[in-house]
Design a protein around this motif. Structure first.
Motif, mmCIF file in Angstrom:
data_model
loop_
_atom_site.group_PDB
_atom_site.id
_atom_site.type_symbol
_atom_site.label_atom_id
_atom_site.label_comp_id
_atom_site.label_asym_id
_atom_site.label_seq_id
_atom_site.Cartn_x
_atom_site.Cartn_y
_atom_site.Cartn_z
ATOM 1 N N LYS A 32 32.696 46.937 43.677
ATOM 2 C CA LYS A 32 31.514 46.832 42.821
ATOM 3 C C LYS A 32 31.695 47.605 41.514
ATOM 4 O O LYS A 32 31.020 47.329 40.534
ATOM 5 C CB LYS A 32 30.281 47.342 43.563
ATOM 6 N N LYS A 33 32.627 48.570 41.498
ATOM 7 C CA LYS A 33 32.874 49.377 40.300
ATOM 8 C C LYS A 33 33.841 48.690 39.333
ATOM 9 O O LYS A 33 33.964 49.113 38.193
ATOM 10 C CB LYS A 33 33.461 50.733 40.698
ATOM 11 N N VAL A 34 34.559 47.653 39.787
ATOM 12 C CA VAL A 34 35.606 47.027 38.985
ATOM 13 C C VAL A 34 35.088 46.425 37.682
ATOM 14 O O VAL A 34 35.709 46.617 36.631
ATOM 15 C CB VAL A 34 36.370 45.977 39.822
ATOM 16 N N PRO A 35 33.978 45.682 37.663
ATOM 17 C CA PRO A 35 33.540 45.095 36.380
ATOM 18 C C PRO A 35 33.330 46.132 35.278
ATOM 19 O O PRO A 35 33.676 45.877 34.120
ATOM 20 C CB PRO A 35 32.218 44.395 36.742
ATOM 21 N N ALA A 36 32.808 47.297 35.619
ATOM 22 C CA ALA A 36 32.610 48.344 34.600
ATOM 23 C C ALA A 36 33.948 48.840 34.074
ATOM 24 O O ALA A 36 34.109 49.070 32.862
ATOM 25 C CB ALA A 36 31.814 49.503 35.195
ATOM 26 N N LEU A 37 34.940 48.986 34.956
ATOM 27 C CA LEU A 37 36.267 49.419 34.516
ATOM 28 C C LEU A 37 36.925 48.370 33.617
ATOM 29 O O LEU A 37 37.585 48.712 32.637
ATOM 30 C CB LEU A 37 37.159 49.706 35.719
ATOM 31 N N VAL A 38 36.747 47.105 33.953
ATOM 32 C CA VAL A 38 37.321 46.027 33.132
ATOM 33 C C VAL A 38 36.708 46.053 31.737
ATOM 34 O O VAL A 38 37.417 45.918 30.732
ATOM 35 C CB VAL A 38 37.109 44.656 33.811
ATOM 36 N N GLU A 39 35.405 46.242 31.660
ATOM 37 C CA GLU A 39 34.743 46.313 30.356
ATOM 38 C C GLU A 39 35.236 47.511 29.546
ATOM 39 O O GLU A 39 35.452 47.413 28.336
ATOM 40 C CB GLU A 39 33.222 46.382 30.527
ATOM 41 N N GLN A 40 35.445 48.638 30.213
ATOM 42 C CA GLN A 40 35.940 49.834 29.525
ATOM 43 C C GLN A 40 37.346 49.587 28.975
ATOM 44 O O GLN A 40 37.640 49.936 27.827
ATOM 45 C CB GLN A 40 35.957 51.018 30.492
ATOM 46 N N LEU A 41 38.206 48.982 29.789
ATOM 47 C CA LEU A 41 39.561 48.674 29.324
ATOM 48 C C LEU A 41 39.539 47.676 28.174
ATOM 49 O O LEU A 41 40.308 47.792 27.221
ATOM 50 C CB LEU A 41 40.406 48.123 30.485
ATOM 51 N N ARG A 42 38.665 46.706 28.277
ATOM 52 C CA ARG A 42 38.561 45.701 27.215
ATOM 53 C C ARG A 42 38.130 46.356 25.899
ATOM 54 O O ARG A 42 38.598 45.994 24.821
ATOM 55 C CB ARG A 42 37.558 44.625 27.627
ATOM 56 N N ALA A 43 37.266 47.347 25.974
ATOM 57 C CA ALA A 43 36.792 48.037 24.774
ATOM 58 C C ALA A 43 37.877 48.945 24.195
ATOM 59 O O ALA A 43 38.008 49.072 22.972
ATOM 60 C CB ALA A 43 35.538 48.845 25.096
ATOM 61 N N GLU A 44 38.678 49.584 25.072
ATOM 62 C CA GLU A 44 39.694 50.523 24.596
ATOM 63 C C GLU A 44 41.017 49.855 24.221
ATOM 64 O O GLU A 44 41.827 50.453 23.513
ATOM 65 C CB GLU A 44 39.966 51.574 25.691
#
Length: 200
Positions: A32-44
């Motif tokens: 459930k935490k993966v989508p937030a990590l993907v968004e963070q990586l996409r931003a960085e």
């Protein structure tokens, strides 16, 4: 018979299944935490890519060469110290080796205990997850209430011939548990039939 009993005990132990259920539940929580990590990586990602593009390859090569020379010098110093220290007493060296071996055994035992504790914690988590999935939390509360209230007194029951028969509290508890286990099965098997409308 001992082998049969051990095998029966092993096959009837639900702990490995609870461990698997606990692992699956914990994996689901992490997923459930993966989508937030993907968004963070996409931003960085754009900033990191631009930083790599802006790096001079010659500077990176010079830095790597300097680190390699430093590592080589450190290694040579350590080898020189080791060779110079061969004038060591063999008895002392043997004692140190034995001490290290004993420490290794102690560390291995400690890790085994920690692994068992972790296994049991995940199995307990799995058991709780399975009970939640089944809706058995209410049954636990009912069992706790029975335990708090205390054991019931023996009840006099008459058999078919009208003779008095004493029912023990344990028998009453077993009967209650059997009825409780049969209730969910009865709820699952029962289907509500809709009455057919009268013909006109």
């Amino acid at each position: 018979m001992a082998i049969t009993d051990d095998l029966r005990k092993t096959l009837s132990d639900p702990t490995p299944l609870y461990f698997a259920a606990g692992t699956a539940d914990l994996a689901l929580q992490q997923a459930k935490k993966v989508p937030a990590l993907v968004e963070q990586l996409r931003a960085e990602a754009p900033a990191r890519i631009e930083k790599v593009r802006g790096t001079d390859p010659k500077a990176v090569q010079e830095k790597a060469t300097a680190r390699a020379k430093e590592a080589q010098e450190t290694l040579q110093t350590k080898v020189t110290e080791l060779i110079g220290g061969f004038d060591v007493d063999l008895k002392k060296l043997g004692e140190q080796a034995q001490d290290l071996a004993l420490r290794g055994v102690g560390v291995a035992a400690e890790y085994a205990v920690k692994a068992r504790e972790t296994y049991e914690k995940v199995a307990e988590h799995g058991e709780a997850a399975v009970k939640t999935w089944r809706g058995e939390a209410a049954e636990e509360i009912e069992d706790l209430a029975i335990a708090v209230e205390g054991k019931a007194e023996p009840v006099e029951v008459k058999d078919e011939a009208g003779r008095p028969k004493v029912a023990t509290p344990e028998a009453a508890a077993e009967k209650k548990a059997a009825a409780r286990k049969a209730a969910p099965a009865a709820r699952r098997n029962s289907t509500t039939k809709k009455p057919t409308p009268p013909a006109k």
